[in-house]
Design a protein around this motif. Sequence first.
Motif, mmCIF file in Angstrom:
data_model
loop_
_atom_site.group_PDB
_atom_site.id
_atom_site.type_symbol
_atom_site.label_atom_id
_atom_site.label_comp_id
_atom_site.label_asym_id
_atom_site.label_seq_id
_atom_site.Cartn_x
_atom_site.Cartn_y
_atom_site.Cartn_z
ATOM 1 N N VAL A 1 -25.421 -11.699 2.258
ATOM 2 C CA VAL A 1 -26.496 -11.907 3.031
ATOM 3 C C VAL A 1 -27.404 -13.389 3.580
ATOM 4 O O VAL A 1 -28.448 -14.132 3.861
ATOM 5 N N VAL A 2 -26.122 -14.567 3.204
ATOM 6 C CA VAL A 2 -27.077 -16.100 2.868
ATOM 7 C C VAL A 2 -25.964 -16.607 3.531
ATOM 8 O O VAL A 2 -24.353 -16.655 3.243
ATOM 9 N N PRO B 1 -23.085 -9.789 -1.179
ATOM 10 C CA PRO B 1 -23.635 -8.728 -2.158
ATOM 11 C C PRO B 1 -21.720 -8.178 -2.993
ATOM 12 O O PRO B 1 -20.817 -7.905 -2.029
ATOM 13 N N ASP C 1 -32.772 -19.084 4.475
ATOM 14 C CA ASP C 1 -32.386 -18.922 2.242
ATOM 15 C C ASP C 1 -31.117 -19.776 2.804
ATOM 16 O O ASP C 1 -29.995 -19.528 3.549
ATOM 17 N N ARG D 1 -35.587 -7.788 -0.066
ATOM 18 C CA ARG D 1 -35.563 -8.236 0.531
ATOM 19 C C ARG D 1 -33.703 -8.938 0.704
ATOM 20 O O ARG D 1 -33.235 -7.991 2.278
ATOM 21 N N LEU D 2 -33.397 -9.664 0.270
ATOM 22 C CA LEU D 2 -32.305 -10.014 0.652
ATOM 23 C C LEU D 2 -31.414 -8.838 -0.261
ATOM 24 O O LEU D 2 -29.900 -8.949 -0.379
ATOM 25 N N GLY D 3 -31.569 -7.969 -0.190
ATOM 26 C CA GLY D 3 -31.382 -6.801 -1.154
ATOM 27 C C GLY D 3 -30.690 -7.082 -2.356
ATOM 28 O O GLY D 3 -30.141 -6.623 -3.155
ATOM 29 N N LEU D 4 -31.257 -8.809 -3.144
ATOM 30 C CA LEU D 4 -30.986 -8.198 -4.465
ATOM 31 C C LEU D 4 -32.241 -8.735 -5.681
ATOM 32 O O LEU D 4 -33.013 -8.080 -5.413
ATOM 33 N N GLU E 1 -21.466 -7.948 3.860
ATOM 34 C CA GLU E 1 -21.970 -9.308 4.974
ATOM 35 C C GLU E 1 -22.674 -9.640 4.441
ATOM 36 O O GLU E 1 -23.343 -9.407 2.962
ATOM 37 N N VAL F 1 -22.930 -11.081 -7.273
ATOM 38 C CA VAL F 1 -22.741 -11.907 -6.263
ATOM 39 C C VAL F 1 -21.686 -12.117 -6.237
ATOM 40 O O VAL F 1 -21.047 -13.389 -7.247
#
Length: 380
Positions: free
Chosen positions: A229-230, A79, A257, A153-156, A227, A162
């Motif tokens: 996310v994937v 992110p 993911d 859930r991934l904050g996106l 951090e 990104v």
Amino acid sequence: MSHHHPATVSVFASPASWIESDALTQCHQVAALDGMRHVAAMPDLHPGKGAPIGAAMTSSVLYPFLVGSDIGCGIAVFPFRLKRVVPEKLAARFPDLDRPLDPVRDADDPAWDVLDGEIPAGHHEGLGTVGRGNHFVELARIGTVFEPDHADRLGLAAGDLVLIVHSGSRGLGERILRAHTEVHGAGPAPDPDAYLAVHDEAVRWGSLNRRLLAARVAHALGARPAEPVVDQCHNLVEVRDGLYLHRKGAAPGDGRDVLIAGTRGTHSYLVAAHSGPDAGHSVAHGAGRKMSRADALRRGRAKHTVEELRRTPLGSLVVCGDRQLLFEEAPTAYKRIEQVISDLVEHDLATPIATTVPLVTYKTADLGSAPERRRKRGRS
């Protein structure tokens, strides 16, 4: 006991996906190896050095050459928050990611904050560099969101920024493969546990390297490092059900993911992967080349100017001081990412979560286009 009947080969691509016969030949050559049980070919399958790229290969015997030299290569998504996004200005601020971070000389570089513990294998060379070939660091925007709950859930969400980082273990993986091939060629690892121990360090090194790259860009562009996310590696061996699952250009697809990279001139896709044993628990890792580098260079020079290739059809910018690499990595050298994704969906291997749209793609440092600097480097 060795099995002499060849392994099964499954190709997860539709008839519309063009797959080179050379790549299929390589799949069947791999299937004939001693101990091989199953070869699963992804829709981005293309020929590699000795073994196909875009395949998951399961065997009772561990073959280092099936993973290749870029052990730990993968794609991570971070992110990224910026107040103003002007691609031209951001492109100019990208740091030189060909210049390694030196633990002594660059000891006070804030990017080191992402390091937790020791540097894997004590390998300091090349840290914080992207590497060549299809590796890249890309600032992108979330485009279409297909699965809002999952993205959430991934904050996106749509419109979010990104940073996508595609890189591997640089010289470390190369050193590990060379140590094996100098003695055993394309043969199996005589001591699989010893190979796995160094292999695992290279996988950790690759993941650290992606974090360092992201942190370097964040600091240069005025964002805060985050951090990922994937973060999925697509060149590695996994021990699974007592067998060795070799992935070369195939991402883990068992409930992970994964960011499946398009090209610098097209969207990429963030997907939820849910593939089973018939697909080697894997999904595609990108669009896959449809043209060799030599072909892309030859055709590209006939068709495009360097300036045309620095701005993509999507209006995004490419930071790349190496003209040859600009042509070799042209979007037209790759298969259509939409076809790769639709093949995965059709075979029920993955569900698209969202697209990412490139803004700035970094391939290699563009050391200015000032005429005197070009003359000094002997480039016209």
